[in-house]
Scaffold this motif. Structure first.
Motif, PDB file in Angstrom:
ATOM      1  N   THR A  65     -33.205 -12.814  50.554  1.00  0.00           N
ATOM      2  CA  THR A  65     -33.283 -11.567  49.801  1.00  0.00           C
ATOM      3  C   THR A  65     -33.845 -11.852  48.414  1.00  0.00           C
ATOM      4  O   THR A  65     -33.382 -12.742  47.726  1.00  0.00           O
ATOM      5  CB  THR A  65     -31.895 -10.910  49.676  1.00  0.00           C
ATOM      6  N   VAL A  66     -34.865 -11.083  48.021  1.00  0.00           N
ATOM      7  CA  VAL A  66     -35.494 -11.296  46.715  1.00  0.00           C
ATOM      8  C   VAL A  66     -35.268 -10.150  45.761  1.00  0.00           C
ATOM      9  O   VAL A  66     -35.439 -10.301  44.555  1.00  0.00           O
ATOM     10  CB  VAL A  66     -37.013 -11.578  46.850  1.00  0.00           C
ATOM     11  N   ILE A  67     -34.903  -8.980  46.291  1.00  0.00           N
ATOM     12  CA  ILE A  67     -34.689  -7.824  45.425  1.00  0.00           C
ATOM     13  C   ILE A  67     -33.654  -6.906  46.051  1.00  0.00           C
ATOM     14  O   ILE A  67     -33.576  -6.774  47.285  1.00  0.00           O
ATOM     15  CB  ILE A  67     -36.008  -7.057  45.167  1.00  0.00           C
ATOM     16  N   GLU A  68     -32.835  -6.307  45.187  1.00  0.00           N
ATOM     17  CA  GLU A  68     -31.900  -5.264  45.599  1.00  0.00           C
ATOM     18  C   GLU A  68     -31.929  -4.199  44.507  1.00  0.00           C
ATOM     19  O   GLU A  68     -31.909  -4.524  43.328  1.00  0.00           O
ATOM     20  CB  GLU A  68     -30.486  -5.811  45.761  1.00  0.00           C
ATOM     21  N   ILE A  69     -31.994  -2.945  44.922  1.00  0.00           N
ATOM     22  CA  ILE A  69     -32.008  -1.845  43.974  1.00  0.00           C
ATOM     23  C   ILE A  69     -30.988  -0.803  44.406  1.00  0.00           C
ATOM     24  O   ILE A  69     -30.927  -0.426  45.584  1.00  0.00           O
ATOM     25  CB  ILE A  69     -33.403  -1.173  43.877  1.00  0.00           C
ATOM     26  N   GLU A  70     -30.177  -0.363  43.446  1.00  0.00           N
ATOM     27  CA  GLU A  70     -29.224   0.727  43.681  1.00  0.00           C
ATOM     28  C   GLU A  70     -29.466   1.786  42.629  1.00  0.00           C
ATOM     29  O   GLU A  70     -30.117   1.521  41.613  1.00  0.00           O
ATOM     30  CB  GLU A  70     -27.780   0.199  43.615  1.00  0.00           C
ATOM     31  N   CYS A  71     -28.966   2.994  42.867  1.00  0.00           N
ATOM     32  CA  CYS A  71     -29.192   4.048  41.896  1.00  0.00           C
ATOM     33  C   CYS A  71     -28.078   5.081  41.901  1.00  0.00           C
ATOM     34  O   CYS A  71     -27.281   5.158  42.824  1.00  0.00           O
ATOM     35  CB  CYS A  71     -30.544   4.728  42.119  1.00  0.00           C
ATOM     36  N   ILE A  72     -28.064   5.866  40.824  1.00  0.00           N
ATOM     37  CA  ILE A  72     -27.169   7.012  40.674  1.00  0.00           C
ATOM     38  C   ILE A  72     -28.051   8.219  40.407  1.00  0.00           C
ATOM     39  O   ILE A  72     -28.969   8.146  39.572  1.00  0.00           O
ATOM     40  CB  ILE A  72     -26.183   6.811  39.514  1.00  0.00           C
ATOM     41  N   ALA A  73     -27.812   9.302  41.121  1.00  0.00           N
ATOM     42  CA  ALA A  73     -28.650  10.491  40.978  1.00  0.00           C
ATOM     43  C   ALA A  73     -27.782  11.749  40.903  1.00  0.00           C
ATOM     44  O   ALA A  73     -26.625  11.750  41.346  1.00  0.00           O
ATOM     45  CB  ALA A  73     -29.618  10.618  42.146  1.00  0.00           C
ATOM     46  N   GLN A  74     -28.364  12.817  40.361  1.00  0.00           N
ATOM     47  CA  GLN A  74     -27.716  14.114  40.421  1.00  0.00           C
ATOM     48  C   GLN A  74     -27.797  14.612  41.855  1.00  0.00           C
ATOM     49  O   GLN A  74     -28.789  14.382  42.548  1.00  0.00           O
ATOM     50  CB  GLN A  74     -28.424  15.095  39.504  1.00  0.00           C
ATOM     51  N   ALA A  75     -26.766  15.293  42.286  1.00  0.00           N
ATOM     52  CA  ALA A  75     -26.748  15.812  43.664  1.00  0.00           C
ATOM     53  C   ALA A  75     -27.643  17.027  43.785  1.00  0.00           C
ATOM     54  O   ALA A  75     -27.996  17.656  42.823  1.00  0.00           O
ATOM     55  CB  ALA A  75     -25.321  16.159  44.060  1.00  0.00           C
TER      56      ALA A  75
END
Length: 158
Positions: free
Chosen positions: A148-158
């Motif tokens: 694994t070279v990259i991991e991305i997570e996020c928070i968004a408005q519903a």
């Protein structure tokens, strides 16, 4: 507060820690225990009133591997790092599954196995995501899985 587990056939819920236990303690773990652990599911996203929290999406391989040319709708050639584009595309699909979108993301957390890949990651970040760009943190972290070279997570408005 109510929480809704977001999942689909493409992004199914996954049991916490079962893979780790199977790999590291396979001789000592009963299927009964694995079945009990399987009841502790997490999905690719959790939705609470007003917000969507997306779990990290990952990719394996070299970050510059196949820095390739994609034909966009405008038929303009663009160099896009394939792996990050795949991760962001998966996040986009998870957000849409939860009733949100890339335009509603307020925060990204990016984890790179090697900070030498920051410039390549930043190029795709700028090209792929809508304006105005949300806030972002980028850290070097131990890879959660082999290759694994990259991991991305996020928070968004519903």
């Amino acid at each position: 507060m109510s929480r809704e587990l977001i999942s689909s056939e493409k992004f199914p819920p996954k049991p916490h820690n079962c893979e780790c236990l199977r790999e590291s303690h396979a001789d000592h773990v009963s299927w009964f225990l694995l079945t009990k652990l399987a009841n502790r599911l997490s999905g690719p996203a959790v939705k609470v009133p007003g917000l969507v929290f997306c779990a990290g999406q990952t990719a394996t391989g070299e970050i510059r591997q196949a820095t390739r040319v994609w034909l966009l709708e405008s038929l303009t050639d663009a160099r896009i790092t394939y792996l990050q584009r795949a991760v962001l595309q998966n996040l986009k699909e998870v957000l849409e599954l939860a009733g949100s979108s890339l335009e509603k993301v307020v925060k990204y957390n990016v984890y790179l196995a090697d900070m030498k890949d920051f410039a390549a990651m930043n190029e795709v970040y700028i090209d792929f995501l809508p304006n105005p760009k949300p806030s972002r943190s980028c850290l070097q972290a131990l890879a959660p899985g082999k290759g694994t070279v990259i991991e991305i997570e996020c928070i968004a408005q519903a």
